[in-house]
Design an enzyme around this catalytic site. Structure first.
Site, mmCIF file in Angstrom:
data_model
loop_
_atom_site.group_PDB
_atom_site.id
_atom_site.type_symbol
_atom_site.label_atom_id
_atom_site.label_comp_id
_atom_site.label_asym_id
_atom_site.label_seq_id
_atom_site.Cartn_x
_atom_site.Cartn_y
_atom_site.Cartn_z
ATOM 1 N N ASP A 1 9.503 -13.051 -9.232
ATOM 2 C CA ASP A 1 8.556 -14.041 -8.696
ATOM 3 C C ASP A 1 8.793 -15.437 -9.248
ATOM 4 O OD1 ASP A 1 7.332 -12.154 -7.156
ATOM 5 O OD2 ASP A 1 5.371 -12.274 -8.124
ATOM 6 N N ARG B 1 1.366 1.000 -9.758
ATOM 7 C CA ARG B 1 2.154 -0.029 -10.462
ATOM 8 C C ARG B 1 2.286 0.301 -11.941
ATOM 9 N NH1 ARG B 1 1.799 -4.923 -7.185
ATOM 10 N NH2 ARG B 1 2.578 -6.161 -8.889
ATOM 11 N N GLU C 1 7.144 -11.126 -24.150
ATOM 12 C CA GLU C 1 6.000 -10.988 -23.242
ATOM 13 C C GLU C 1 4.776 -11.658 -23.855
ATOM 14 O OE1 GLU C 1 5.062 -9.972 -20.128
ATOM 15 O OE2 GLU C 1 3.038 -10.469 -20.801
ATOM 16 N N TYR D 1 -3.235 3.630 1.302
ATOM 17 C CA TYR D 1 -2.251 4.712 1.135
ATOM 18 C C TYR D 1 -2.564 5.531 -0.116
ATOM 19 C CZ TYR D 1 0.248 1.030 -1.628
ATOM 20 O OH TYR D 1 0.602 0.025 -2.483
#
Ligand SMILES: Cc1cc2nc3c(=O)[nH]c(=O)nc-3n(C[C@H](O)[C@H](O)[C@H](O)COP(=O)(O)OP(=O)(O)OC[C@H]3O[C@@H](n4cnc5c(N)ncnc54)[C@H](O)[C@@H]3O)c2cc1C
Length: 387
Positions: A292, A106, A32, A215
């Site tokens: 993605d 998330r 990462e 939401y």
């Protein structure tokens, strides 16, 4: 497999891939670029299809504990605020798809995946490792980082997101397509939300060239807000601040309920929304893409992360059955490209429907108002039934 699979990118897709591999007895190294494994502070919707994968990964209870299960998905007209249509989420979805619809922060979703990786001796997590290239031989890949370290593995998975370096090497089809739509995101403490925004639901207000989604998150402590509109002010990247003046101008014709909600936020984070044309082959030899990096899509179906998690499972199954070789990777791509390509294409269509104006808006409202709950659920059959 004596060597690990190298996964570039520790977002939701990369970590899901590491867990899926681990479940199949395959070791991995996740590289990462950021100095910490983390996600941004906004919400994410989880369609019933992804719960099928959580079950296979043994993560259902951990994700459930942090998720919210809305009663329905509601579409309102952005100018009149009248309800256009709604999709019931609980029993009706479980009866048809086997699983519910959910909403989650998330960071919480990412944290569940990260903890699972940290708890496994088969997953090596390396932060601060910005991958700049790789070489491949007949039986291995060697991945290079910008600080000149080398990582050797049996296969390479580029899960490095929208601006993927690995995609650049494998497909070389340039940068993603800038859609001309931008999203402003923020979260509001729930006690500051007006009464009309506190339904236990995912609500979307659709107006000409704009929409607003809201939401609840985190046990109802936060209200997630996403305001999307057409803009020519592009600024690459995921980490810029929004301009409240532009927002007010783009939502000038919106219903006061929408404008009042927008006015409650002082600081918005801005995303330039991009996607790509679907492609059928995502890699070559011992390298492939996931999430993605492989199939970036506009967020209008709320499926980008769900598709990345589905990819992870299908890829791990293919590698565990066929070995970490080009046959397994091409078979994975073959199993995934039509489903993810359909999402890429349908997300654009949904964007057009959400942002319709004039006669198209009237027609949308008329047709969707006539739809029964059963028809609404049946419309998602191809997607929510899952792999
Ligand atoms: C406004 C908005 C709303 C959305 N809502 C939803 C939703 O409701 N539901 C849903 O399912 N999806 C949603 N999505 C889509 C979802 O956010 C993405 O599809 C998902 O995050 C993709 O995950 P990923 O792991 O493939 O990529 P990313 O999350 O982009 O992760 C890529 C990782 O790779 C790292 N990286 C990049 N380059 C390198 C390098 N060279 N070396 C090492 N590491 C690198 C990055 O730092 C990052 O950690 C939404 C997207 C947007 C913009």
């Amino acid at each position: 497999m004596s060597q690990p699979v190298i996964i570039v990118g520790g977002g939701i897709g990369g970590l899901a891939a590491a867990i899926a591999m681990e479940r199949k007895g395959i070791a991995s190294v996740v590289l990462e670029r950021a100095t910490q494994f983390s996600e941004i502070g906004a919400g994410i919707q989880l369609g019933p299809n992804v719960w099928k994968i959580f079950e296979r990964l043994g993560l259902t209870e951990k994700v459930r504990a942090l998720a919210i299960f809305p009663n329905r998905l509601v579409m309102r007209d952005g100018i009149t605020a009248e309800e256009v249509t709604s999709v019931p989420c609980k029993e009706p979805m479980v009866n048809v798809f086997g699983y519910e619809y959910a909403l989650i922060h998330r960071a919480d979703m990412h944290e569940v995946l990260l903890r699972e990786c940290q708890a496994s001796s088969a997953v090596t997590l390396v932060s601060g490792a910005s991958v700049c290239g790789f070489e491949e031989s007949e039986d291995q890949v060697i991945v290079r980082t910008e600080d000149d370290r080398r990582w050797t593995g049996c296969a390479l998975i580029g899960a490095d997101g929208l601006w993927s370096k690995i995609r650049e090497s494998l497909i070389g089809d340039g940068g993603p397509r800038v859609s001309g739509h931008v999203a402003y995101r923020a979260v509001l403490p729930y006690e500051q939300a007006p009464e009309y925004a506190t339904e236990h639901a995912m609500t979307i207000y659709c107006g000409p060239g704009f929409h607003l989604v809201h939401y609840p998150l985190r046990g109802g402590k936060l209200l997630n807000l996403v305001a999307v509109f057409h803009s020519k002010r592009f600024d690459e990247g995921w980490d810029a601040y929004g301009d409240p003046a532009e927002l007010a101008q783009k939502f000038a014709t919106a219903h006061p309920n929408v404008r009042n909600l927008l006015a409650k936020i002082d600081q918005w984070r801005m995303w330039i929304l991009c996607d790509r044309e679907p492609v059928a082959v995502w890699g070559s030899g011992r390298a492939t893409l996931l999430g993605d990096a492989a199939h970036p899509m506009l967020q209008y179906l709320a499926q980008g992360a769900c598709m990345a998690i589905e990819d992870a499972w299908v890829l791990a199954e293919s590698v565990s059955t066929r070995g970490a070789n080009s046959v397994a990777l091409r078979e994975y791509e073959k199993q995934r490209y039509l489903r993810t390509g359909r999402c890429q294409i349908m997300a654009r269509v949904y964007g057009d429907v959400y942002h319709a104006e004039g006669v198209a808006r009237e027609l949308r409202n008329k047709l969707l108002t006539q739809r029964t709950s059963e028809q609404a659920i049946a419309g998602f059959e191809w997607l929510y039934r899952g792999i």
